[in-house]
Design a protein around this motif. Sequence first.
Motif, PDB file in Angstrom:
ATOM      1  N   GLU A 114       0.866  -1.187   0.000  1.00 20.97           N
ATOM      2  CA  GLU A 114       0.000   0.000   0.000  1.00 20.97           C
ATOM      3  C   GLU A 114       0.896   1.228   0.000  1.00 20.97           C
ATOM      4  O   GLU A 114       1.957   1.213   0.648  1.00 20.97           O
ATOM      5  CB  GLU A 114      -0.878   0.003   1.248  1.00 20.97           C
ATOM      6  CG  GLU A 114      -1.912  -1.094   1.233  1.00 20.97           C
ATOM      7  CD  GLU A 114      -2.661  -1.165   2.547  1.00 20.97           C
ATOM      8  OE1 GLU A 114      -2.632  -0.178   3.314  1.00 20.97           O
ATOM      9  OE2 GLU A 114      -3.259  -2.220   2.804  1.00 20.97           O
ATOM     10  N   PRO A 115       0.487   2.304  -0.683  1.00 19.02           N
ATOM     11  CA  PRO A 115       1.368   3.473  -0.765  1.00 19.02           C
ATOM     12  C   PRO A 115       1.842   3.958   0.594  1.00 19.02           C
ATOM     13  O   PRO A 115       3.032   4.172   0.802  1.00 19.02           O
ATOM     14  CB  PRO A 115       0.518   4.527  -1.480  1.00 19.02           C
ATOM     15  CG  PRO A 115      -0.547   3.779  -2.180  1.00 19.02           C
ATOM     16  CD  PRO A 115      -0.746   2.491  -1.446  1.00 19.02           C
ATOM     17  N   MET A 116       0.927   4.077   1.551  1.00 22.17           N
ATOM     18  CA  MET A 116       1.314   4.595   2.868  1.00 22.17           C
ATOM     19  C   MET A 116       2.257   3.627   3.585  1.00 22.17           C
ATOM     20  O   MET A 116       3.213   4.028   4.233  1.00 22.17           O
ATOM     21  CB  MET A 116       0.080   4.844   3.745  1.00 22.17           C
ATOM     22  CG  MET A 116      -0.603   6.171   3.489  1.00 22.17           C
ATOM     23  SD  MET A 116       0.559   7.540   3.352  1.00 22.17           S
ATOM     24  CE  MET A 116       1.193   7.591   5.033  1.00 22.17           C
ATOM     25  N   ALA A 117       1.976   2.314   3.454  1.00 16.56           N
ATOM     26  CA  ALA A 117       2.812   1.313   4.117  1.00 16.56           C
ATOM     27  C   ALA A 117       4.211   1.326   3.525  1.00 16.56           C
ATOM     28  O   ALA A 117       5.204   1.188   4.250  1.00 16.56           O
ATOM     29  CB  ALA A 117       2.186  -0.068   3.985  1.00 16.56           C
ATOM     30  N   LEU A 118       4.293   1.517   2.216  1.00 17.80           N
ATOM     31  CA  LEU A 118       5.613   1.593   1.569  1.00 17.80           C
ATOM     32  C   LEU A 118       6.395   2.772   2.112  1.00 17.80           C
ATOM     33  O   LEU A 118       7.570   2.662   2.432  1.00 17.80           O
ATOM     34  CB  LEU A 118       5.448   1.802   0.059  1.00 17.80           C
ATOM     35  CG  LEU A 118       5.510   0.591  -0.853  1.00 17.80           C
ATOM     36  CD1 LEU A 118       5.492   1.040  -2.301  1.00 17.80           C
ATOM     37  CD2 LEU A 118       6.765  -0.219  -0.579  1.00 17.80           C
ATOM     38  N   VAL A 119       5.697   3.896   2.210  1.00 24.71           N
ATOM     39  CA  VAL A 119       6.356   5.107   2.709  1.00 24.71           C
ATOM     40  C   VAL A 119       6.799   4.890   4.150  1.00 24.71           C
ATOM     41  O   VAL A 119       7.934   5.179   4.522  1.00 24.71           O
ATOM     42  CB  VAL A 119       5.399   6.320   2.603  1.00 24.71           C
ATOM     43  CG1 VAL A 119       5.969   7.521   3.346  1.00 24.71           C
ATOM     44  CG2 VAL A 119       5.148   6.676   1.145  1.00 24.71           C
ATOM     45  N   GLN A 120       5.898   4.302   4.962  1.00 20.96           N
ATOM     46  CA  GLN A 120       6.225   4.119   6.382  1.00 20.96           C
ATOM     47  C   GLN A 120       7.347   3.106   6.583  1.00 20.96           C
ATOM     48  O   GLN A 120       8.216   3.286   7.408  1.00 20.96           O
ATOM     49  CB  GLN A 120       4.972   3.697   7.156  1.00 20.96           C
ATOM     50  CG  GLN A 120       4.039   4.871   7.357  1.00 20.96           C
ATOM     51  CD  GLN A 120       2.658   4.451   7.822  1.00 20.96           C
ATOM     52  OE1 GLN A 120       2.325   3.273   7.792  1.00 20.96           O
ATOM     53  NE2 GLN A 120       1.868   5.414   8.234  1.00 20.96           N
TER      54      GLN A 120
END
Length: 257
Positions: A216-222
Amino acid sequence: MIAIETNGLTKQYGESVALSDLSVTIPTGTVYGFLGPNGAGKTTTMRILATLLKPTHGTAHIMGASIENRSAVAKHIGYLPETPPLYDELTGREQLEYIAGLREIPIEKATERIDRLATALSLIDDLDDRISSYSKGMKQKAAFIQAQLHDPAVLFLDEPTSGLDPRAARTMRTMIDDLAASGKTVFLSTHILPVVEEHADVVGVLNEGRLVAEGEPMALVQSAESGDKQSLEDVFLSITREPPGGMERAAPEPQHE
Ligand SMILES: Nc1ncnc2c1ncn2[C@@H]1O[C@H](COP(=O)(O)OP(=O)(O)OP(=O)(O)O)[C@@H](O)[C@H]1O
């Protein structure tokens, strides 16, 4: 249900490997953002999944149909390539009615769809002009309508907002969200990272033919968060700079040190 499933998909041109061992599983109703630098293998992947190119190795299924069975896959998919496949000498309406005819869509149904989509994209007043007089963005809109005339379950969109003005690009992004909300699957290749960040449910990052990150985009960023890395763009620049290696999967929970 699984919309797109690939196993070890590989494409070689002689000694050069354009796509290496791609395995993804994408459920229906997903917007899958497919990222990667120039030459990473995104178009190669889309062309294989759209049955326009044969892989060297590996298998893929779209809505359960093998890509080896072109006609079975064709009814499930729409494909918007980088260069809109349109006949310059036709008007927009003639072009779309021609494709509707090839797809054996009844004319009343086709007309209703063409008019509805062209109205949404503000192309309705230009439909009776020749495509040769269209701007790049108008061609893009016509090709986007063409790709979904038969109401396909899976749409492959290669840089769909390319050439569109901000209003048209916003409309197209809203339409992509609506498609996913109605259960369609959108496989979206773009270099515009904020679009992916805002609209994709899952992101896959390809580098030199290999899937180097997925999540998920946010999970990748985090999961990549360290120092001043805060956006998907930072993550993208970071993972595509490194030599291809093992695949990095986003952790479901952010990992903080
Ligand atoms: N017909 C071909 N013959 C030889 N090599 C090819 C051919 N088509 C593509 N390639 C190579 O395969 C690799 C992947 O190309 P591809 O077009 O899939 O990249 P891409 O990720 O879509 O790039 P871009 O973002 O620039 O559109 C590149 O190295 C390209 O040079």
